[in-house]
Design a protein around this motif. Structure first.
Motif, PDB file in Angstrom:
ATOM      1  N   ARG C 110       4.421  42.469  15.688  1.00 27.43           N
ATOM      2  CA  ARG C 110       5.668  41.765  16.008  1.00 27.43           C
ATOM      3  C   ARG C 110       5.368  40.349  16.508  1.00 27.43           C
ATOM      4  N   GLN C 111       6.422  39.577  16.679  1.00 23.84           N
ATOM      5  CA  GLN C 111       6.267  38.277  17.326  1.00 23.84           C
ATOM      6  C   GLN C 111       5.836  38.497  18.772  1.00 23.84           C
ATOM      7  N   LEU C 112       4.761  37.815  19.184  1.00 27.30           N
ATOM      8  CA  LEU C 112       4.376  37.864  20.596  1.00 27.30           C
ATOM      9  C   LEU C 112       5.063  36.744  21.350  1.00 27.30           C
ATOM     10  N   GLN C 113       5.005  35.548  20.795  1.00 25.04           N
ATOM     11  CA  GLN C 113       5.755  34.438  21.369  1.00 25.04           C
ATOM     12  C   GLN C 113       5.853  33.320  20.345  1.00 25.04           C
ATOM     13  N   THR C 114       6.810  32.444  20.568  1.00 25.81           N
ATOM     14  CA  THR C 114       6.943  31.291  19.692  1.00 25.81           C
ATOM     15  C   THR C 114       6.810  30.050  20.537  1.00 25.81           C
ATOM     16  N   GLU C 115       6.184  29.045  19.961  1.00 20.60           N
ATOM     17  CA  GLU C 115       6.010  27.786  20.683  1.00 20.60           C
ATOM     18  C   GLU C 115       7.253  26.932  20.443  1.00 20.60           C
ATOM     19  N   GLY C 116       8.334  27.253  21.130  1.00 15.37           N
ATOM     20  CA  GLY C 116       9.578  26.516  20.959  1.00 15.37           C
ATOM     21  C   GLY C 116      10.105  26.639  19.531  1.00 15.37           C
ATOM     22  N   ASP C 117      10.947  25.693  19.102  1.00 18.51           N
ATOM     23  CA  ASP C 117      11.508  25.732  17.756  1.00 18.51           C
ATOM     24  C   ASP C 117      10.583  25.099  16.733  1.00 18.51           C
ATOM     25  N   GLU C 118       9.602  24.341  17.202  1.00 11.11           N
ATOM     26  CA  GLU C 118       8.781  23.576  16.269  1.00 11.11           C
ATOM     27  C   GLU C 118       7.360  24.101  16.140  1.00 11.11           C
ATOM     28  N   GLY C 119       6.905  24.847  17.137  1.00 15.28           N
ATOM     29  CA  GLY C 119       5.511  25.283  17.131  1.00 15.28           C
ATOM     30  C   GLY C 119       5.283  26.525  16.299  1.00 15.28           C
ATOM     31  N   VAL C 120       4.080  27.048  16.389  1.00 11.38           N
ATOM     32  CA  VAL C 120       3.741  28.229  15.601  1.00 11.38           C
ATOM     33  C   VAL C 120       4.346  29.492  16.225  1.00 11.38           C
ATOM     34  N   ILE C 121       4.431  30.513  15.411  1.00 10.98           N
ATOM     35  CA  ILE C 121       4.864  31.831  15.867  1.00 10.98           C
ATOM     36  C   ILE C 121       3.603  32.679  15.979  1.00 10.98           C
ATOM     37  N   ALA C 122       3.381  33.255  17.150  1.00 10.00           N
ATOM     38  CA  ALA C 122       2.206  34.115  17.322  1.00 10.00           C
ATOM     39  C   ALA C 122       2.622  35.557  17.061  1.00 10.00           C
ATOM     40  N   TYR C 123       1.907  36.219  16.166  1.00  9.66           N
ATOM     41  CA  TYR C 123       2.172  37.626  15.881  1.00  9.66           C
ATOM     42  C   TYR C 123       1.045  38.478  16.454  1.00  9.66           C
ATOM     43  N   GLY C 124       1.372  39.704  16.818  1.00 11.70           N
ATOM     44  CA  GLY C 124       0.325  40.572  17.336  1.00 11.70           C
ATOM     45  C   GLY C 124       0.832  41.980  17.548  1.00 11.70           C
ATOM     46  N   TYR C 125      -0.025  42.796  18.113  1.00 12.32           N
ATOM     47  CA  TYR C 125       0.315  44.203  18.265  1.00 12.32           C
ATOM     48  C   TYR C 125       1.280  44.452  19.420  1.00 12.32           C
ATOM     49  N   LYS C 126       2.218  45.348  19.126  1.00 10.26           N
ATOM     50  CA  LYS C 126       3.056  45.954  20.152  1.00 10.26           C
ATOM     51  C   LYS C 126       3.061  47.440  19.808  1.00 10.26           C
ATOM     52  N   PHE C 127       3.656  48.228  20.674  1.00  3.15           N
ATOM     53  CA  PHE C 127       3.690  49.676  20.405  1.00  3.15           C
ATOM     54  C   PHE C 127       5.117  50.178  20.529  1.00  3.15           C
ATOM     55  N   ARG C 128       5.421  51.246  19.812  1.00  2.00           N
ATOM     56  CA  ARG C 128       6.780  51.799  19.865  1.00  2.00           C
ATOM     57  C   ARG C 128       6.683  53.329  19.721  1.00  2.00           C
ATOM     58  N   PRO C 129       7.747  54.007  20.090  1.00  2.00           N
ATOM     59  CA  PRO C 129       7.758  55.461  19.895  1.00  2.00           C
ATOM     60  C   PRO C 129       7.562  55.770  18.410  1.00  2.00           C
ATOM     61  N   LEU C 130       6.993  56.927  18.088  1.00  2.00           N
ATOM     62  CA  LEU C 130       6.766  57.289  16.697  1.00  2.00           C
ATOM     63  C   LEU C 130       8.095  57.339  15.947  1.00  2.00           C
ATOM     64  N   ILE C 131       8.068  56.851  14.713  1.00  2.00           N
ATOM     65  CA  ILE C 131       9.279  56.858  13.883  1.00  2.00           C
ATOM     66  C   ILE C 131       9.688  58.291  13.561  1.00  2.00           C
ATOM     67  N   ARG C 132       8.715  59.159  13.363  1.00  2.00           N
ATOM     68  CA  ARG C 132       9.048  60.552  12.998  1.00  2.00           C
ATOM     69  C   ARG C 132       7.973  61.490  13.506  1.00  2.00           C
TER      70      ARG C 132
END
Lengths: 385, 353, 132
Positions: C110-132
């Protein structure tokens, strides 16, 4: 090695110092300590500070503070170890005097935090954690402690309200400390209703963002022995480290760095935990107080909160903590805190703690923690009779 | 007569497929509550909304991981093309596809590119992947259609503009769970929907979007493909059409001679809205989730501007063991948290702070 | 500040949970650190983690740092990976009251953070409950 004594102490009130900047806060504490020590020159100055660059745009504090203190020319450097910066500066001063490289050394801890907004201060404090693997994932310093508290409650079956005695005790003691930030009593009911910061840590579990400075003057103990003044000797000075990131610790609830630091200090001082009359611990959050008590041998694993519930942490208890308010009520100007703790131990050992005096205090311990337990600095001070 | 089919040099098929639909749902009644006082009919019941940390990159990654999981032991390093079709790529300049390729371990010897053709961008990438593998340029190609569609607040499109995506790993027919029987593309310059550079929200031609745009392109593409393949609607077990709402695909299916039961499995708009480049492709993942071997499926997309891609597929024996290797489309649809208009506005960045 | 190069350097671990395994004692390591925390030997052999694990502890952040205000409130956790190591990550697609210690979770990007509206988007790991 020479015995080292604390021959002077000074501190500013902890709080929002809108009229004072970093250098003037340091100056106020440092001059008070020099007056108390009755010295006019020192051989070296160590400045403990964590966030001056990030929050005030000022680094190079060694030379800056020396210059504005009228000590131009003296050896001076800044020391940084996150929230443990103050005690780290003191530790370097101790090393210099004990090793004979300097005779009179000034250690000052200073922090100016209130110029920053809340989110800015939150970001800055998070720099004590692992930037790539904790902070980049949105972790705040409070959140890291919340992870510990949640797990602690789960493993040992405590309820949230069981942590109230830490806050109630700290605020009760802060009432009588003129240098404390807060002079308000906190009841268990108020604690239960406080605003949540990072579940389960609420506002009253957390130490406040504040400005402040504290200073000590160190000298060979022989210089003051026989002078008629009380001799407060640094009987132990120990630093230990652990993984910076919580997830990298072998056992996150064990606070192994704190245990290592405390037991090294007991070894140096040649004492056992039972002989400690008061413990200025790093209660940045209630959970830290509990874990520190356990790591330093005052409570068994999972029983730090029990000790507080039993009333053993108050001024008349088995091991008084936060005797002048602690980080919670005195306030936590991060890089200054470690020096405040030692100043307060000296007050207790000299018998100058007023209404908060621990009766017959002879052995006092201070433990300053950087990060969530990665740098831990323990000092044991003993009053010589 | 030269065939209208897009012919390949060798037979290709779908090796793995995967869907992704975000967890949040905005009921159409919420849009109506804010903009019409709750009056009037709504085109769908609810739509899927991406969470604050989701975009076309994250949607593509999860859909692609599901496709790779279904494909089994395909080494990602053998994928020679990674293509993502979308009208909501998170960057105006910088490919979505390189991020996706890196995340699935397909870098660095891989062709990567982003495709744009409104709601047709996904099938466009899929058709290109069919050609790429069909010509022998690579053994495998990955095609994704995904969007986090935005609509001007209060616009009719706000009821339906949704988030979601689907990914398809294309490869040789002998490894396929569904073989491509044939495909073609039908495009004209029909300005029914557009978004100019630097604009947040699209504009559209209102009623013009219906007859000369959606219905004409889908029907022509479907008829031309069936004619070229010598098939009729009765030969298909399933059909899926682009679904900007519930009525349009139902109507075009009826016009073409398909029965409601042929389109039922793939018609998801009522519960997830219009996922734009993901729309017909997620309909297809839902069909594949329940299909048996040797069944025939017709897919026709539609993208404004305008055009339709039509693809005819026949499932193989391999589909049985692959269906269960990743979450089904309906698993994502069942995972559902309703939000109100306020939270929707925040999640989709409509609130400038 | 330096976000593009910093995220790029960490892309393998952030996007795909690529850690390391100690050749000598077999300890799987995440985040990668090139030195085995168990036997202190060199450990630079890449090892891809499955992405499955369980919640060791969690908290919900109501007062985020400036860079994360857009996502608040959000839930963070210590996640014990099934291969052994623990990591720190956000939980996503889950309401705070649904989380519990021991909850099985899986990795998503997922997106970890964005550097405002103009900077890069940092993607990385997050965790969530199992889908099934």
């Amino acid at each position: 090695m020479r015995d080292v004594a604390v021959i002077g102490i000074g501190q500013t009130k902890v709080g929002e110092h809108w009229e004072k900047d970093l250098r003037h806060l340091a100056l106020e504490a440092l001059q008070a300590a020099m007056r108390d020590a009755e010295v006019e020159r020192v051989d070296a100055l160590y400045v403990g500070n964590m966030l001056s660059g990030e929050l005030t745009g000022q680094e190079h504090l060694g030379a800056l503070v020396a210059d504005f203190a009228g000590l131009r020319g003296v050896e001076a450097v800044k020391v940084e170890a996150a929230c443990g910066s103050g005690a780290a500066a003191l530790r370097l001063g101790y090393v210099a005097v004990a090793g004979g490289l300097a005779d009179v050394v000034l250690a000052v801890g200073v922090e100016k935090m209130t110029d920053a907004t809340g989110p800015e201060a939150t970001s800055a404090l998070a720099m004590a954690a692992d930037a790539d693997h904790e902070v980049a994932h949105g972790l705040t310093f409070v959140a890291l402690n919340a992870l510990l508290m949640r797990r602690y409650m789960y493993e040992y079956g405590y309820k949230k309200e069981d942590f109230a005695p830490f806050t109630v005790n700290a605020h009760a003691n802060g009432m009588n400390n003129p240098y404390a930030m807060f002079h308000t009593k906190v009841t268990p009911e108020a604690y239960a209703k406080a605003r949540m910061i990072a579940d389960p840590i609420n506002l009253l579990d957390s130490s406040p963002v504040a400005d402040g400075a504290a200073a000590v003057v160190l000298a060979p103990a022989d210089w003051v022995r026989g002078s008629g003044k009380p001799v407060v000797r640094i009987a132990a000075s120990a630093v230990a480290t652990d993984a910076v990131a919580l997830h990298d610790r072998r056992d996150p609830l064990a606070l192994e760095g704190a245990a290592l630091s405390a037991w090294r200090a007991y070894g140096q001082a040649g004492i056992r935990p039972e002989e400690v009359d008061l413990f200025e611990l790093h209660d940045a959050f209630s959970i830290m107080a509990a874990l520190s008590l356990e790591a330093a041998g005052f409570a068994r694993r999972g029983e730090g909160v029990r000790l507080a519930l039993d009333g053993e942490i108050t001024l008349r208890g088995r091991i008084p903590i936060a005797t002048m308010g602690g980080l919670k009520a005195r306030g936590h100007p991060v890089g200054a805190t470690g020096v405040y703790q030692v100043v307060e131990v000296v007050q207790q050992l000299r018998g100058e703690a007023g209404a908060n005096q621990v009766p017959d205090a002879r052995v006092g311990m201070a433990q300053n923690i950087g990060g969530s337990g990665a740098t831990v600095i323990t000092h044991i001070l003993i009053r010589e009779t | 007569m030269e065939t209208r089919l897009l012919r390949t040099d060798r037979e290709v098929g779908i090796i793995g497929y995967g869907a992704y639909i975000p967890r949040y749902r905005l009921p159409a009644t919420e849009v109506a509550r804010i903009w019409t006082g709750g009056e009037g009919e709504t085109p769908v019941t609810e739509k899927a909304v991406a969470g604050p940390d989701e975009d076309v990159v994250t949607i593509s990654i999860e859909a692609a991981r599901n496709a790779l999981a279904r494909a089994g032991n395909v080494d990602p390093a053998l994928i020679r093309a990674v293509w993502v079709g979308s009208e909501s790529h998170p960057y105006a300049v910088k490919p979505t596809s390189t991020i996706l390729a890196e995340a699935i371990g397909a870098t660095p010897y891989v062709q990567a590119g982003d495709w744009e053709f409104a709601c047709k961008a996904g099938t466009e990438a899929l058709q290109a992947a069919i050609g790429f593998v069909g010509s022998g340029m690579g053994r495998y190609a990955l095609a994704v259609g995904a969007d986090t569609a935005q609509a001007r607040p209060g616009d009719a499109l706000e009821y339906t503009a949704a988030s979601g995506g689907a990914a398809y790993l294309v490869g040789p027919a002998e490894e396929a769970l569904a073989v491509v029987e044939g495909s073609l593309s039908y495009v004209t310059d029909t300005p029914d929907f557009w978004r100019r550079a630097y604009q947040h929200y699209p504009s559209h031609g209102g009623r013009f979007t219906g007859e000369p745009a959606y219905f004409k392109h889908i029907a022509e593409a479907a008829r031309a493909l069936m004619e070229a393949l010598g098939t009729t609607p009765a030969d298909y077990d399933y059909a899926v059409f682009h679904q900007p709402n519930v009525k349009f695909p139902q109507t075009v299916a009826r016009q073409l001679g398909f029965k409601p039961e042929q389109i039922g499995a793939g018609l998801l708009a009522d519960r997830i809205g219009n996922t734009y480049a993901g729309s017909s492709l997620i309909g297809l993942t839902a069909i594949l989730d329940g299909a048996r071997p040797d069944q025939r499926i017709l897919l026709v997309s539609f993208g404004s501007g305008a055009g339709s891609d039509a693809i005819s597929l026949r499932t193989t024996e391999a589909i049985r063991e692959r269906q269960g290797r990743a979450p089904a489309t309906q698993d994502y649809i069942a995972r559902r948290t309703v939000i109100d208009y306020g939270l929707y506005v925040r999640f989709r960045g409509k609130l400038r702070v | 500040m330096g976000l593009p190069s910093k995220n790029w350097r960490l892309r393998n671990q952030r996007y795909r949970l690529v850690g390391e395994i100690c050749e000598k004692c077999g300890t799987p390591i995440f985040p990668p650190r090139d030195v085995c925390p168990e036997c202190e030997g060199p450990a630079q052999t890449p090892y891809v983690f499955s992405g499955r694990g369980e919640v060791y502890s969690y908290s919900t952040v109501y007062h985020p740092p400036a860079e994360f205000e857009r996502y608040a409130p959000y839930t963070v956790a210590l996640v014990r990976l099934e291969e052994g190591p623990m990591l720190t990550a956000q939980l996503t697609d889950v309401a705070p009251e649904e989380v519990y210690i021991g909850m099985p979770v899986e990795m998503v990007t997922r997106q970890l953070q964005t550097e405002g509206d103009e900077g890069v988007i940092a993607y990385g790991y997050k965790f969530r409950p199992l889908i099934r």
